[in-house]
Motif scaffolding. Structure first.
Motif, PDB file in Angstrom:
ATOM      1  N   THR A 100     -24.001  -4.874  37.051  1.00 36.43           N
ATOM      2  CA  THR A 100     -24.595  -4.474  38.472  1.00 36.43           C
ATOM      3  C   THR A 100     -24.527  -5.849  39.310  1.00 36.43           C
ATOM      4  O   THR A 100     -24.639  -5.663  40.337  1.00 36.43           O
TER       5      THR A 100
ATOM      6  N   HIS B 139     -27.041  -5.424  31.651  1.00 38.60           N
ATOM      7  CA  HIS B 139     -27.333  -5.008  33.104  1.00 38.60           C
ATOM      8  C   HIS B 139     -26.920  -5.932  34.234  1.00 38.60           C
ATOM      9  O   HIS B 139     -26.249  -5.335  35.232  1.00 38.60           O
TER      10      HIS B 139
ATOM     11  N   GLY C  70     -28.316  -6.299  41.975  1.00 40.71           N
ATOM     12  CA  GLY C  70     -28.711  -6.073  40.864  1.00 40.71           C
ATOM     13  C   GLY C  70     -29.650  -6.674  39.891  1.00 40.71           C
ATOM     14  O   GLY C  70     -30.213  -6.505  38.793  1.00 40.71           O
TER      15      GLY C  70
ATOM     16  N   GLU D 252     -20.150  -7.298  41.986  1.00 38.14           N
ATOM     17  CA  GLU D 252     -20.267  -8.137  43.408  1.00 38.14           C
ATOM     18  C   GLU D 252     -19.909  -9.501  43.490  1.00 38.14           C
ATOM     19  O   GLU D 252     -19.230  -9.887  44.439  1.00 38.14           O
TER      20      GLU D 252
END
Length: 421
Positions: free
Chosen positions: A97, A93, A19, A101
Protein backbone atom coordinates in the motif's frame (compact mmCIF):
# COMPACT_ATOMS: atom_id res chain seq x y z
CA UNK A 1 12.84 34.08 18.53
CA UNK A 2 13.29 33.39 22.24
CA UNK A 3 15.66 30.74 23.58
CA UNK A 4 13.20 30.22 26.43
CA UNK A 5 10.73 28.53 24.04
CA UNK A 6 13.25 26.75 21.82
CA UNK A 7 13.04 23.04 21.07
CA UNK A 8 9.47 22.61 22.31
CA UNK A 9 7.38 23.09 19.16
CA UNK A 10 7.13 21.26 15.88
CA UNK A 11 4.68 20.00 13.32
CA UNK A 12 3.60 16.40 13.51
CA UNK A 13 4.68 13.58 11.20
CA UNK A 14 4.17 13.75 7.44
CA UNK A 15 3.28 10.27 6.20
CA UNK A 16 3.71 10.44 2.42
CA UNK A 17 1.79 7.21 2.10
CA UNK A 18 -1.92 6.74 2.76
CA UNK A 19 -1.32 3.06 3.44
CA UNK A 20 0.24 3.87 6.80
CA UNK A 21 -3.24 4.72 8.10
CA UNK A 22 -5.29 1.65 9.00
CA UNK A 23 -8.74 1.14 10.54
CA UNK A 24 -8.58 -0.06 14.12
CA UNK A 25 -10.23 -3.32 13.08
CA UNK A 26 -7.48 -3.95 10.53
CA UNK A 27 -4.82 -3.39 13.16
CA UNK A 28 -6.37 -5.69 15.74
CA UNK A 29 -8.52 -8.02 13.67
CA UNK A 30 -12.31 -8.40 14.00
CA UNK A 31 -12.24 -10.97 16.79
CA UNK A 32 -9.34 -11.31 19.21
CA UNK A 33 -10.72 -14.64 20.41
CA UNK A 34 -10.86 -16.38 17.01
CA UNK A 35 -8.81 -19.51 16.35
CA UNK A 36 -7.61 -18.56 12.87
CA UNK A 37 -5.88 -15.34 11.92
CA UNK A 38 -7.93 -13.06 9.71
CA UNK A 39 -6.23 -11.77 6.54
CA UNK A 40 -6.81 -8.17 7.67
CA UNK A 41 -5.24 -8.69 11.09
CA UNK A 42 -1.88 -6.90 11.47
CA UNK A 43 -1.35 -8.45 14.88
CA UNK A 44 -1.80 -5.56 17.31
CA UNK A 45 -2.48 -7.03 20.74
CA UNK A 46 -1.20 -10.40 19.58
CA UNK A 47 2.41 -9.79 18.52
CA UNK A 48 4.79 -8.67 21.26
CA UNK A 49 6.25 -5.19 20.69
CA UNK A 50 3.91 -4.20 17.88
CA UNK A 51 2.08 -1.74 20.16
CA UNK A 52 5.12 0.55 19.79
CA UNK A 53 4.60 0.71 16.03
CA UNK A 54 0.83 0.83 15.51
CA UNK A 55 -0.40 3.90 17.35
CA UNK A 56 -3.34 6.21 17.84
CA UNK A 57 -3.37 8.98 15.23
CA UNK A 58 -4.89 12.46 14.94
CA UNK A 59 -4.94 15.00 12.14
CA UNK A 60 -6.46 18.47 11.95
CA UNK A 61 -9.94 17.27 11.10
CA UNK A 62 -9.85 14.84 14.03
CA UNK A 63 -9.44 17.82 16.35
CA UNK A 64 -11.84 20.28 14.73
CA UNK A 65 -14.54 17.69 13.95
CA UNK A 66 -14.58 14.13 15.31
CA UNK A 67 -11.70 11.63 15.63
CA UNK A 68 -11.75 8.87 13.03
CA UNK A 69 -11.41 5.32 14.32
CA UNK A 70 -8.00 4.82 12.72
CA UNK A 71 -4.46 4.03 13.76
CA UNK A 72 -1.11 4.61 12.07
CA UNK A 73 1.84 2.32 11.36
CA UNK A 74 5.01 3.99 12.69
CA UNK A 75 8.17 2.03 11.86
CA UNK A 76 10.81 4.63 12.71
CA UNK A 77 13.87 2.94 14.20
CA UNK A 78 13.42 -0.30 12.27
CA UNK A 79 15.26 -1.38 9.14
CA UNK A 80 13.43 -3.00 6.26
CA UNK A 81 14.75 -6.39 7.38
CA UNK A 82 13.63 -5.71 10.97
CA UNK A 83 10.07 -5.09 9.81
CA UNK A 84 9.99 -8.14 7.53
CA UNK A 85 11.37 -10.49 10.18
CA UNK A 86 9.50 -9.22 13.26
CA UNK A 87 6.20 -8.11 11.78
CA UNK A 88 5.62 -9.89 8.45
CA UNK A 89 1.92 -8.94 8.25
CA UNK A 90 2.78 -5.27 8.70
CA UNK A 91 5.60 -5.54 6.17
CA UNK A 92 3.26 -7.00 3.54
CA UNK A 93 0.64 -4.33 4.17
CA UNK A 94 3.10 -1.44 3.84
CA UNK A 95 4.85 -3.09 0.87
CA UNK A 96 1.57 -3.32 -1.03
CA UNK A 97 0.00 0.00 0.00
CA UNK A 98 2.90 2.41 0.55
CA UNK A 99 5.85 1.27 -1.57
CA UNK A 100 4.13 1.75 -4.97
CA UNK A 101 3.38 5.37 -4.05
CA UNK A 102 6.93 5.98 -2.81
CA UNK A 103 8.49 4.35 -5.88
CA UNK A 104 7.01 7.18 -7.96
CA UNK A 105 8.44 9.90 -5.69
CA UNK A 106 11.24 12.03 -7.14
CA UNK A 107 13.11 12.25 -3.84
CA UNK A 108 15.59 9.41 -3.36
CA UNK A 109 15.36 9.34 0.45
CA UNK A 110 11.59 8.87 0.25
CA UNK A 111 11.96 6.05 -2.28
CA UNK A 112 14.78 4.29 -0.46
CA UNK A 113 13.15 4.47 3.01
CA UNK A 114 9.64 3.68 1.84
CA UNK A 115 8.55 1.88 5.05
CA UNK A 116 9.18 5.03 7.16
CA UNK A 117 7.18 8.26 7.10
CA UNK A 118 8.45 10.90 4.70
CA UNK A 119 8.98 13.28 7.63
CA UNK A 120 9.06 11.16 10.82
CA UNK A 121 10.29 14.10 13.01
CA UNK A 122 13.21 12.18 14.51
CA UNK A 123 14.68 15.33 16.00
CA UNK A 124 11.49 16.34 17.78
CA UNK A 125 10.48 13.00 19.29
CA UNK A 126 12.96 13.24 22.19
CA UNK A 127 11.08 16.33 23.39
CA UNK A 128 7.98 14.15 23.89
CA UNK A 129 9.79 11.36 25.74
CA UNK A 130 8.50 10.86 29.26
CA UNK A 131 5.52 13.20 28.89
CA UNK A 132 2.11 11.70 29.71
CA UNK A 133 0.46 14.24 27.39
CA UNK A 134 1.30 17.20 25.18
CA UNK A 135 -0.38 20.32 23.78
CA UNK A 136 -1.62 20.46 20.20
CA UNK A 137 -3.36 22.95 17.92
CA UNK A 138 -4.47 22.71 14.31
CA UNK A 139 -2.04 24.55 12.06
CA UNK A 140 -4.77 26.10 9.87
CA UNK A 141 -8.11 26.62 11.56
CA UNK A 142 -11.00 29.06 11.68
CA UNK A 143 -10.85 28.97 15.48
CA UNK A 144 -7.57 28.89 17.40
CA UNK A 145 -7.83 26.46 20.31
CA UNK A 146 -5.29 24.33 22.14
CA UNK A 147 -5.89 21.00 23.83
CA UNK A 148 -4.07 18.13 25.47
CA UNK A 149 -3.47 14.91 23.56
CA UNK A 150 -2.37 11.72 25.26
CA UNK A 151 1.24 10.69 24.73
CA UNK A 152 0.05 7.55 22.94
CA UNK A 153 -1.33 9.68 20.09
CA UNK A 154 0.92 10.38 17.10
CA UNK A 155 0.16 13.84 15.64
CA UNK A 156 -0.19 14.54 11.91
CA UNK A 157 1.75 17.15 9.94
CA UNK A 158 -1.22 19.53 10.10
CA UNK A 159 -0.94 19.77 13.88
CA UNK A 160 1.49 22.02 15.72
CA UNK A 161 2.71 20.25 18.83
CA UNK A 162 4.02 21.88 22.01
CA UNK A 163 6.10 19.44 24.09
CA UNK A 164 4.75 20.42 27.48
CA UNK A 165 2.31 18.69 29.82
CA UNK A 166 1.66 21.62 32.20
CA UNK A 167 -1.85 23.05 32.05
CA UNK A 168 -0.37 26.43 32.98
CA UNK A 169 1.21 26.55 29.52
CA UNK A 170 -2.06 25.39 27.97
CA UNK A 171 -3.86 28.17 29.83
CA UNK A 172 -1.56 30.96 28.66
CA UNK A 173 -1.71 29.71 25.07
CA UNK A 174 -5.52 29.56 25.26
CA UNK A 175 -5.82 33.15 26.46
CA UNK A 176 -6.87 36.19 24.44
CA UNK A 177 -3.38 37.63 24.89
CA UNK A 178 -1.76 34.76 23.02
CA UNK A 179 -4.55 34.73 20.41
CA UNK A 180 -3.84 38.38 19.60
CA UNK A 181 -0.13 37.61 19.21
CA UNK A 182 -0.75 34.49 17.10
CA UNK A 183 -3.10 36.32 14.73
CA UNK A 184 -0.58 39.11 14.24
CA UNK A 185 2.45 36.84 13.86
CA UNK A 186 0.87 34.05 11.82
CA UNK A 187 -0.40 33.99 8.26
CA UNK A 188 -3.64 33.31 6.40
CA UNK A 189 -4.64 30.52 4.05
CA UNK A 190 -7.49 29.25 1.92
CA UNK A 191 -10.81 30.52 0.64
CA UNK A 192 -11.94 31.37 4.15
CA UNK A 193 -8.67 33.18 4.86
CA UNK A 194 -8.26 31.00 7.96
CA UNK A 195 -5.44 31.86 10.39
CA UNK A 196 -2.28 29.73 10.18
CA UNK A 197 -0.32 29.05 13.37
CA UNK A 198 3.32 29.36 12.30
CA UNK A 199 5.27 27.86 15.19
CA UNK A 200 8.48 29.82 14.59
CA UNK A 201 6.62 33.13 14.80
CA UNK A 202 3.55 32.43 16.91
CA UNK A 203 5.04 30.23 19.64
CA UNK A 204 8.82 30.61 19.61
CA UNK A 205 8.63 34.42 19.77
CA UNK A 206 5.86 34.58 22.36
CA UNK A 207 6.94 36.04 25.75
CA UNK A 208 5.29 34.14 28.59
CA UNK A 209 4.49 36.10 31.76
CA UNK A 210 6.66 35.91 34.86
CA UNK A 211 3.82 34.49 36.88
CA UNK A 212 3.98 33.76 40.60
CA UNK A 213 3.41 30.24 41.93
CA UNK A 214 -0.12 31.20 42.98
CA UNK A 215 -0.90 32.68 39.57
CA UNK A 216 0.46 29.60 37.82
CA UNK A 217 -1.69 27.40 40.02
CA UNK A 218 -4.93 29.29 39.31
CA UNK A 219 -4.23 29.43 35.56
CA UNK A 220 -3.40 25.74 35.60
CA UNK A 221 -6.66 24.83 37.32
CA UNK A 222 -8.76 26.95 34.96
CA UNK A 223 -7.06 25.49 31.88
CA UNK A 224 -7.68 21.94 33.12
CA UNK A 225 -11.33 22.87 33.57
CA UNK A 226 -11.55 24.26 30.03
CA UNK A 227 -9.91 21.21 28.46
CA UNK A 228 -12.12 18.84 30.46
CA UNK A 229 -15.32 20.76 29.62
CA UNK A 230 -14.82 20.54 25.87
CA UNK A 231 -13.86 16.87 25.97
CA UNK A 232 -16.81 15.98 28.21
CA UNK A 233 -19.30 17.67 25.87
CA UNK A 234 -17.85 15.88 22.84
CA UNK A 235 -17.95 12.53 24.66
CA UNK A 236 -21.60 13.04 25.62
CA UNK A 237 -22.81 14.18 22.18
CA UNK A 238 -21.46 12.07 19.27
CA UNK A 239 -22.33 14.62 16.56
CA UNK A 240 -21.02 17.71 18.34
CA UNK A 241 -17.68 19.20 17.22
CA UNK A 242 -15.31 21.77 18.67
CA UNK A 243 -15.85 23.91 15.57
CA UNK A 244 -19.61 23.83 16.23
CA UNK A 245 -19.06 25.00 19.79
CA UNK A 246 -16.85 27.95 18.87
CA UNK A 247 -19.05 28.96 15.93
CA UNK A 248 -21.97 29.32 18.32
CA UNK A 249 -19.88 31.01 21.03
CA UNK A 250 -18.76 33.66 18.52
CA UNK A 251 -22.34 34.27 17.38
CA UNK A 252 -23.51 34.65 20.98
CA UNK A 253 -20.75 37.14 21.71
CA UNK A 254 -21.61 39.07 18.55
CA UNK A 255 -25.27 39.30 19.67
CA UNK A 256 -26.50 37.37 16.63
CA UNK A 257 -29.67 35.25 16.60
CA UNK A 258 -29.07 31.51 16.71
CA UNK A 259 -30.77 29.08 14.34
CA UNK A 260 -32.61 26.03 15.65
CA UNK A 261 -29.55 23.87 14.96
CA UNK A 262 -27.31 26.36 16.74
CA UNK A 263 -29.67 26.42 19.71
CA UNK A 264 -29.19 22.66 19.96
CA UNK A 265 -25.41 23.09 19.84
CA UNK A 266 -25.70 25.82 22.46
CA UNK A 267 -27.37 23.37 24.80
CA UNK A 268 -25.16 20.38 24.06
CA UNK A 269 -21.94 22.36 24.33
CA UNK A 270 -23.11 24.32 27.39
CA UNK A 271 -21.75 27.38 25.61
CA UNK A 272 -22.41 29.70 28.56
CA UNK A 273 -19.89 27.73 30.59
CA UNK A 274 -17.42 27.57 27.69
CA UNK A 275 -17.52 31.35 27.34
CA UNK A 276 -17.20 31.91 31.08
CA UNK A 277 -14.15 29.66 31.30
CA UNK A 278 -12.43 31.61 28.53
CA UNK A 279 -13.31 34.95 30.12
CA UNK A 280 -12.01 33.86 33.51
CA UNK A 281 -8.83 32.49 31.96
CA UNK A 282 -8.24 35.77 30.12
CA UNK A 283 -8.44 37.71 33.38
CA UNK A 284 -6.04 35.34 35.14
CA UNK A 285 -3.46 35.48 32.36
CA UNK A 286 -3.63 39.25 32.08
CA UNK A 287 -3.11 39.49 35.84
CA UNK A 288 0.00 37.33 35.45
CA UNK A 289 1.39 39.95 33.07
CA UNK A 290 0.52 42.64 35.67
CA UNK A 291 -1.56 44.57 33.14
CA UNK A 292 -4.45 46.03 35.08
CA UNK A 293 -6.59 47.96 32.59
CA UNK A 294 -8.70 46.72 29.69
CA UNK A 295 -6.46 46.58 26.62
CA UNK A 296 -7.19 46.76 22.91
CA UNK A 297 -5.52 44.27 20.58
CA UNK A 298 -2.99 46.90 19.51
CA UNK A 299 -2.12 47.66 23.13
CA UNK A 300 -1.63 43.95 23.83
CA UNK A 301 0.72 43.71 20.85
CA UNK A 302 2.67 46.75 22.00
CA UNK A 303 3.13 45.27 25.50
CA UNK A 304 4.13 41.85 24.14
CA UNK A 305 6.57 43.32 21.64
CA UNK A 306 8.30 45.26 24.40
CA UNK A 307 8.38 42.17 26.60
CA UNK A 308 9.80 40.08 23.76
CA UNK A 309 12.61 42.63 23.34
CA UNK A 310 13.34 42.63 27.08
CA UNK A 311 13.47 38.83 27.23
CA UNK A 312 15.76 38.77 24.21
CA UNK A 313 18.17 41.20 25.82
CA UNK A 314 18.27 39.09 28.97
CA UNK A 315 19.01 36.00 26.88
CA UNK A 316 21.88 37.75 25.13
CA UNK A 317 23.36 38.27 28.59
CA UNK A 318 22.93 34.59 29.45
CA UNK A 319 19.79 34.96 31.56
CA UNK A 320 17.36 32.50 30.00
CA UNK A 321 14.11 31.53 31.74
CA UNK A 322 13.33 28.27 30.02
CA UNK A 323 9.74 27.17 29.67
CA UNK A 324 10.77 23.56 30.36
CA UNK A 325 14.27 23.75 31.88
CA UNK A 326 14.60 20.08 32.76
CA UNK A 327 14.55 19.31 29.02
CA UNK A 328 15.85 22.48 27.37
CA UNK A 329 18.78 23.01 29.73
CA UNK A 330 19.28 19.59 31.22
CA UNK A 331 22.96 20.13 32.06
CA UNK A 332 22.38 23.32 34.05
CA UNK A 333 21.74 23.44 37.82
CA UNK A 334 18.07 24.34 37.30
CA UNK A 335 16.89 21.00 38.64
CA UNK A 336 18.98 21.36 41.77
CA UNK A 337 17.56 24.83 42.30
CA UNK A 338 14.11 23.27 42.24
CA UNK A 339 15.29 20.81 44.92
CA UNK A 340 14.62 17.82 42.69
CA UNK A 341 16.56 14.63 43.30
CA UNK A 342 17.50 13.91 39.69
CA UNK A 343 19.98 11.16 38.90
CA UNK A 344 22.11 11.29 35.74
CA UNK A 345 20.85 9.18 32.85
CA UNK A 346 24.05 8.63 30.89
CA UNK A 347 27.74 7.94 31.10
CA UNK A 348 29.17 11.37 31.95
CA UNK A 349 32.34 10.90 29.91
CA UNK A 350 32.59 14.54 28.80
CA UNK A 351 30.85 16.26 31.70
CA UNK A 352 34.00 18.09 32.75
CA UNK A 353 34.56 19.38 29.22
CA UNK A 354 32.72 22.26 27.58
CA UNK A 355 30.67 21.17 24.59
CA UNK A 356 32.77 21.94 21.45
CA UNK A 357 31.87 25.01 19.41
CA UNK A 358 33.09 23.70 16.05
CA UNK A 359 30.69 21.42 14.18
CA UNK A 360 33.41 18.92 13.27
CA UNK A 361 34.43 18.60 16.93
CA UNK A 362 30.79 18.27 18.03
CA UNK A 363 30.30 15.35 15.65
CA UNK A 364 33.39 13.57 16.95
CA UNK A 365 32.35 14.15 20.58
CA UNK A 366 28.82 12.83 20.09
CA UNK A 367 30.01 9.72 18.27
CA UNK A 368 32.60 9.17 21.00
CA UNK A 369 29.89 9.18 23.69
CA UNK A 370 27.82 6.64 21.75
CA UNK A 371 30.87 4.48 21.03
CA UNK A 372 31.79 4.19 24.72
CA UNK A 373 28.24 3.77 26.05
CA UNK A 374 27.35 0.35 27.41
CA UNK A 375 23.98 0.48 25.64
CA UNK A 376 22.11 2.67 23.11
CA UNK A 377 21.29 6.15 24.46
CA UNK A 378 18.37 8.52 24.04
CA UNK A 379 19.12 12.02 22.80
CA UNK A 380 18.58 13.38 26.34
CA UNK A 381 21.17 10.94 27.69
CA UNK A 382 23.63 12.18 25.09
CA UNK A 383 22.88 15.78 26.10
CA UNK A 384 23.58 14.99 29.73
CA UNK A 385 26.99 13.58 28.80
CA UNK A 386 28.26 17.09 28.14
CA UNK A 387 28.59 20.36 29.98
CA UNK A 388 26.68 23.11 28.17
CA UNK A 389 25.15 21.12 25.31
CA UNK A 390 21.72 22.21 24.10
CA UNK A 391 19.09 19.51 23.43
CA UNK A 392 18.13 21.07 20.08
CA UNK A 393 21.77 21.00 18.90
CA UNK A 394 22.28 17.39 19.97
CA UNK A 395 19.10 16.17 18.28
CA UNK A 396 20.07 17.92 15.05
CA UNK A 397 23.52 16.30 15.18
CA UNK A 398 22.07 12.85 15.83
CA UNK A 399 19.59 13.32 12.98
CA UNK A 400 22.41 14.25 10.62
CA UNK A 401 24.60 11.34 11.72
CA UNK A 402 21.72 8.92 11.16
CA UNK A 403 21.20 10.24 7.63
CA UNK A 404 24.94 9.91 6.97
CA UNK A 405 24.88 6.31 8.18
CA UNK A 406 27.34 6.98 11.02
CA UNK A 407 24.78 6.41 13.78
CA UNK A 408 21.93 3.93 13.85
CA UNK A 409 18.51 4.08 15.49
CA UNK A 410 17.39 1.33 17.86
CA UNK A 411 13.79 0.93 19.04
CA UNK A 412 13.21 0.92 22.77
CA UNK A 413 10.36 0.55 25.25
CA UNK A 414 7.23 2.61 24.61
CA UNK A 415 8.51 3.66 21.19
CA UNK A 416 11.44 5.66 22.62
CA UNK A 417 14.21 6.08 20.05
CA UNK A 418 17.79 5.39 21.10
CA UNK A 419 21.04 5.86 19.23
CA UNK A 420 24.14 3.70 18.82
CA UNK A 421 27.21 3.40 16.56
Amino acid sequence: ELEANSGLSNRGVQLLGAGFIVPRQTARGPDTGRKETDAADLGLGRILGLEQHIREYRNGRDLTARPRDVMVIDLLGLSENDVRERYPEVYQHVFLTVKPERDANNRASYRDNWWIFGEPRRAFRPALEGLPRYIATVETSKHRFFQFLDASVLPDNKLVVIAHDDAYVLGVLSSRIHMVWALAQGSRLGVGNDPVYVKSRCFETFPFPEASLVQRSTIRAKAEELDAHRKARLAQHPKLTVTDMYNVLNKVRAGETLTAKEQTIHGQGVIVVLGALHDELDVLVQDAYAWTSALTAQEVLAHLTALNAAHHQNELQGRVKYLRPEYQDACDDTMRNLEMDVKPLAVRAHLDDAFPKKLSEQIVAVRDVLRHAAQPLTSLQVVQSFNGARPSVITDLLETLVLLGQVRLTPGDSGIIRYAV
